[in-house]
Design a protein around this motif. Structure first.
Motif, PDB file in Angstrom:
ATOM      1  N   GLY A  62       1.144  -1.577   0.557  1.00 45.11           N
ATOM      2  CA  GLY A  62       0.039  -0.573   0.257  1.00 45.11           C
ATOM      3  C   GLY A  62       0.870   0.940   0.132  1.00 45.11           C
ATOM      4  O   GLY A  62       2.387   1.340   0.071  1.00 45.11           O
ATOM      5  N   VAL A  63       0.508   1.990  -0.221  1.00 46.11           N
ATOM      6  CA  VAL A  63       0.981   3.644  -0.172  1.00 46.11           C
ATOM      7  C   VAL A  63       1.237   4.400   0.971  1.00 46.11           C
ATOM      8  O   VAL A  63       2.225   4.913   0.957  1.00 46.11           O
ATOM      9  CB  VAL A  63      -0.352   4.461  -1.000  1.00 46.11           C
ATOM     10  N   ASN A  64       0.590   3.762   2.022  1.00 49.16           N
ATOM     11  CA  ASN A  64       0.979   4.371   2.867  1.00 49.16           C
ATOM     12  C   ASN A  64       1.919   3.327   4.081  1.00 49.16           C
ATOM     13  O   ASN A  64       1.964   3.292   5.295  1.00 49.16           O
ATOM     14  CB  ASN A  64      -0.055   4.223   3.880  1.00 49.16           C
ATOM     15  N   ASP A  65       2.722   2.572   2.868  1.00 47.72           N
ATOM     16  CA  ASP A  65       3.537   1.724   4.375  1.00 47.72           C
ATOM     17  C   ASP A  65       4.521   1.847   4.583  1.00 47.72           C
ATOM     18  O   ASP A  65       5.411   1.343   5.437  1.00 47.72           O
ATOM     19  CB  ASP A  65       4.175   0.254   2.649  1.00 47.72           C
ATOM     20  N   ARG A  66       4.956   3.584   4.556  1.00 37.96           N
ATOM     21  CA  ARG A  66       6.060   4.290   5.445  1.00 37.96           C
ATOM     22  C   ARG A  66       7.345   3.092   4.933  1.00 37.96           C
ATOM     23  O   ARG A  66       8.183   3.260   5.882  1.00 37.96           O
ATOM     24  CB  ARG A  66       5.911   4.008   7.117  1.00 37.96           C
ATOM     25  N   SER A  67       7.713   3.127   3.630  1.00 34.64           N
ATOM     26  CA  SER A  67       9.186   2.283   3.040  1.00 34.64           C
ATOM     27  C   SER A  67       8.609   2.618   1.782  1.00 34.64           C
ATOM     28  O   SER A  67       8.180   3.632   1.505  1.00 34.64           O
ATOM     29  CB  SER A  67       8.215   1.223   3.612  1.00 34.64           C
ATOM     30  N   PHE A  68       8.467   1.474   0.929  1.00 37.66           N
ATOM     31  CA  PHE A  68       8.693   1.441  -0.534  1.00 37.66           C
ATOM     32  C   PHE A  68       8.069   2.317  -1.488  1.00 37.66           C
ATOM     33  O   PHE A  68       8.631   3.352  -2.261  1.00 37.66           O
ATOM     34  CB  PHE A  68       9.028   0.200  -0.922  1.00 37.66           C
ATOM     35  N   VAL A 180      14.656  -9.090   9.107  1.00 33.27           N
ATOM     36  CA  VAL A 180      13.409 -10.096   8.914  1.00 33.27           C
ATOM     37  C   VAL A 180      13.532  -9.368   7.588  1.00 33.27           C
ATOM     38  O   VAL A 180      13.051  -8.269   6.888  1.00 33.27           O
ATOM     39  CB  VAL A 180      12.295  -9.457   9.357  1.00 33.27           C
ATOM     40  N   GLN A 181      13.160 -10.650   6.449  1.00 35.82           N
ATOM     41  CA  GLN A 181      13.159 -10.301   4.607  1.00 35.82           C
ATOM     42  C   GLN A 181      11.580 -10.821   3.991  1.00 35.82           C
ATOM     43  O   GLN A 181      10.831 -11.204   5.238  1.00 35.82           O
ATOM     44  CB  GLN A 181      13.770 -11.269   4.296  1.00 35.82           C
ATOM     45  N   GLY A 182      11.115  -9.666   3.698  1.00 33.89           N
ATOM     46  CA  GLY A 182       9.874  -9.952   3.142  1.00 33.89           C
ATOM     47  C   GLY A 182       8.933 -11.052   2.889  1.00 33.89           C
ATOM     48  O   GLY A 182       8.448 -11.295   2.603  1.00 33.89           O
ATOM     49  N   GLY A 217       3.170  -6.689   3.800  1.00 36.92           N
ATOM     50  CA  GLY A 217       2.372  -6.131   4.567  1.00 36.92           C
ATOM     51  C   GLY A 217       1.202  -6.503   5.718  1.00 36.92           C
ATOM     52  O   GLY A 217       0.200  -6.743   6.403  1.00 36.92           O
ATOM     53  N   ASP A 218       2.053  -7.736   6.800  1.00 33.54           N
ATOM     54  CA  ASP A 218       1.793  -8.360   7.628  1.00 33.54           C
ATOM     55  C   ASP A 218       2.481  -7.378   9.035  1.00 33.54           C
ATOM     56  O   ASP A 218       3.378  -7.781   9.566  1.00 33.54           O
ATOM     57  CB  ASP A 218       2.407  -9.485   7.857  1.00 33.54           C
ATOM     58  N   PRO A 219       2.267  -6.179   9.241  1.00 34.94           N
ATOM     59  CA  PRO A 219       3.298  -5.832  10.529  1.00 34.94           C
ATOM     60  C   PRO A 219       2.316  -6.557  12.016  1.00 34.94           C
ATOM     61  O   PRO A 219       3.990  -6.356  12.838  1.00 34.94           O
ATOM     62  CB  PRO A 219       2.737  -4.748  10.625  1.00 34.94           C
ATOM     63  N   ALA A 243       5.684  -2.950   4.865  1.00 36.63           N
ATOM     64  CA  ALA A 243       4.703  -2.587   6.146  1.00 36.63           C
ATOM     65  C   ALA A 243       4.983  -3.863   6.845  1.00 36.63           C
ATOM     66  O   ALA A 243       4.724  -3.160   7.999  1.00 36.63           O
ATOM     67  CB  ALA A 243       3.305  -2.345   5.356  1.00 36.63           C
ATOM     68  N   THR A 244       5.301  -4.705   7.165  1.00 35.64           N
ATOM     69  CA  THR A 244       5.871  -5.903   8.151  1.00 35.64           C
ATOM     70  C   THR A 244       6.973  -5.320   8.892  1.00 35.64           C
ATOM     71  O   THR A 244       7.100  -5.746   9.616  1.00 35.64           O
ATOM     72  CB  THR A 244       6.486  -6.996   6.922  1.00 35.64           C
ATOM     73  N   GLY A 245       7.756  -3.940   8.414  1.00 33.53           N
ATOM     74  CA  GLY A 245       9.373  -4.163   8.991  1.00 33.53           C
ATOM     75  C   GLY A 245       8.768  -3.075  10.216  1.00 33.53           C
ATOM     76  O   GLY A 245       8.915  -2.516  11.021  1.00 33.53           O
ATOM     77  N   ASN A 246       7.566  -2.156   9.960  1.00 33.18           N
ATOM     78  CA  ASN A 246       7.034  -1.427  10.271  1.00 33.18           C
ATOM     79  C   ASN A 246       6.363  -2.542  12.270  1.00 33.18           C
ATOM     80  O   ASN A 246       6.900  -1.494  12.897  1.00 33.18           O
ATOM     81  CB  ASN A 246       5.434  -0.735  10.248  1.00 33.18           C
ATOM     82  N   GLY A 247       6.353  -3.138  11.760  1.00 37.50           N
ATOM     83  CA  GLY A 247       6.255  -4.165  13.189  1.00 37.50           C
ATOM     84  C   GLY A 247       7.538  -4.573  14.023  1.00 37.50           C
ATOM     85  O   GLY A 247       7.718  -4.814  15.529  1.00 37.50           O
ATOM     86  N   VAL A 248       8.422  -5.045  12.926  1.00 38.70           N
ATOM     87  CA  VAL A 248       9.551  -5.127  13.339  1.00 38.70           C
ATOM     88  C   VAL A 248       9.997  -3.942  14.165  1.00 38.70           C
ATOM     89  O   VAL A 248      10.808  -3.797  15.314  1.00 38.70           O
ATOM     90  CB  VAL A 248      10.833  -5.170  12.045  1.00 38.70           C
ATOM     91  N   ILE A 249      10.454  -2.663  13.674  1.00 41.45           N
ATOM     92  CA  ILE A 249      10.476  -1.399  14.419  1.00 41.45           C
ATOM     93  C   ILE A 249       9.956  -1.092  15.447  1.00 41.45           C
ATOM     94  O   ILE A 249      10.522  -0.901  16.517  1.00 41.45           O
ATOM     95  CB  ILE A 249       9.756   0.225  13.850  1.00 41.45           C
ATOM     96  N   GLU A 250       8.706  -1.655  15.911  1.00 44.25           N
ATOM     97  CA  GLU A 250       7.741  -1.472  17.499  1.00 44.25           C
ATOM     98  C   GLU A 250       7.964  -2.514  18.220  1.00 44.25           C
ATOM     99  O   GLU A 250       8.456  -2.432  19.635  1.00 44.25           O
ATOM    100  CB  GLU A 250       6.410  -2.122  16.868  1.00 44.25           C
TER     101      GLU A 250
END
Length: 358
Positions: A62-68, A180-182, A217-219, A243-250
């Motif tokens: 998605g466009v708001n993935d805070r990443s790519f 962690v790799q997507g 897409g799985d935080p 976006a999965t990586g947002n959960g890693v950061i959290e």
């Protein structure tokens, strides 16, 4: 080189957030702004004044993935602010099935350039490009399409990952770091191989825990994976997972350990947690190819962005980096650019069975 450096400086000023599915029924082709697009100033190159339309299609992050995806879109928005002759829009892909549908939407609208974000769109892009030889396409992170109407925007992501691996190898106090790799693919594996090589270059005894999320897409899944690594001793975790990586950061923030971001400067997500990020200037690539279409200079084939031309690098936020880390990174950059260090980009090149993801 001068042109790309000027792009980097201006585009970096324009970015304030970070990004890695057809559009919903409430999201028309101009979803996310049909803002007018950008970077005569950024590129140092005046456009011809020809009015063109550029449509960007996200992957499932998605466009708001805070990443790519987000970084690519912000690059187009920045471009639009400077060039009123370039109109930009995006379509989100909620599932893989949306890729072809979104391409068809832009084809029906007569969009001049369709930018597909991510190698997951490769098959849909190839099929559409073959069926529509007069339509111009660009795809980010895939070089498999050899057609006269397709530009493949590629990045030496192993080089940027090597640099953040050096940071991780020097930052760890437990001698255990995580990755962690997507998803597992030739393109994505470059991140892991470069990272592991960078860690081992400064800390040969370090252990690199690895996890394939199989999802961009799985935080929640990213959080779970990072938390598990942290319980096993990891005190630095790098993600290349959208976006999965947002959960890693959290997870890293909640447990008081360092995270390493990807694609863009992700420090604003957690300033005391994200020690650095492996940047890929997808924003610049999207701007470059759009300007080329506007100026009538579009060329197909592979366009490579590397450390040498400023297309990848460590992120500019470096407040948490020590002098030792910065010196080691700069030394490695110089050696990579000079050809003295060859960064592995495949498990075979990395060797010793160090890359364990399947």
């Amino acid at each position: 080189m001068k042109k790309l450096i000027s792009i980097v400086l201006v585009a970096a000023m324009a970015l304030s957030m970070v990004a890695c599915g057809g559009a919903s029924s409430s999201a028309p082709a101009s979803t996310g702004a049909s803002s007018e697009a950008a970077s005569t100033a950024a590129s140092g190159e005046a456009t011809s004044g020809k009015e063109i339309t550029v449509g960007m299609i996200t992957d499932v992050g998605g466009v708001n993935d805070r990443s790519f995806n987000q970084t690519s879109w912000e690059g187009l928005q920045a471009l639009a602010e400077e060039n009123p002759n370039i109109k930009v829009s995006y379509l989100e892909s909620k599932t893989d099935a949306d890729y072809s549908a979104n391409i068809e939407t832009y084809l029906s609208e007569g969009t001049d350039l369709i930018i597909c974000v991510g190698y997951m769109l490769a098959e849909a892009t190839k099929v559409a490009a073959e069926a529509n030889p007069d339509q111009l396409f660009a795809i980010i992170d895939d070089s498999s399409i050899d057609l006269p109407n397709v530009a493949c925007l590629m990045f030496s992501q192993a080089e940027a990952s090597y640099l953040v691996g050096i940071v991780a190898g020097l930052a760890t106090e437990t001698n255990t770091v995580g990755y962690v790799q997507g998803m597992v693919s030739d393109s994505m594996n470059q991140f892991g191989c470069g990272f592991i090589a960078g860690v081992k270059s400064v800390n040969p005894e370090a252990t690199v825990l690895q996890f394939n999320a199989n999802n961009f897409g799985d935080p929640t899944g990213g959080n779970t994976a990072a938390t598990d690594m942290i319980t096993k001793g990891a005190d630095v975790v790098f993600h290349a997972a959208g976006a999965t990586g947002n959960g890693v950061i959290e997870a890293c923030k909640a447990n008081g350990v360092y995270a390493i971001g990807v694609d863009t400067d992700q420090a604003p997500l957690a300033p005391e947690t994200v020690i650095t990020s492996a940047m890929k200037r997808v924003d610049i690539a999207a701007q470059d190819i759009s300007l080329a279409v506007a100026n009538g200079t579009f060329t197909p084939g592979v366009h490579l962005y590397s450390l040498e031309n400023g297309g990848v690098d460590l992120s500019p936020t470096r407040d948490l980096l020590t002098d030792e880390m910065l010196t080691a990174v700069e030394d490695a950059k110089a050696k990579i650019i000079a050809g003295e260090v060859q960064v592995p980009s495949t498990p075979e090149e990395l060797g010793d069975g160090l890359f364990t993801l399947k």
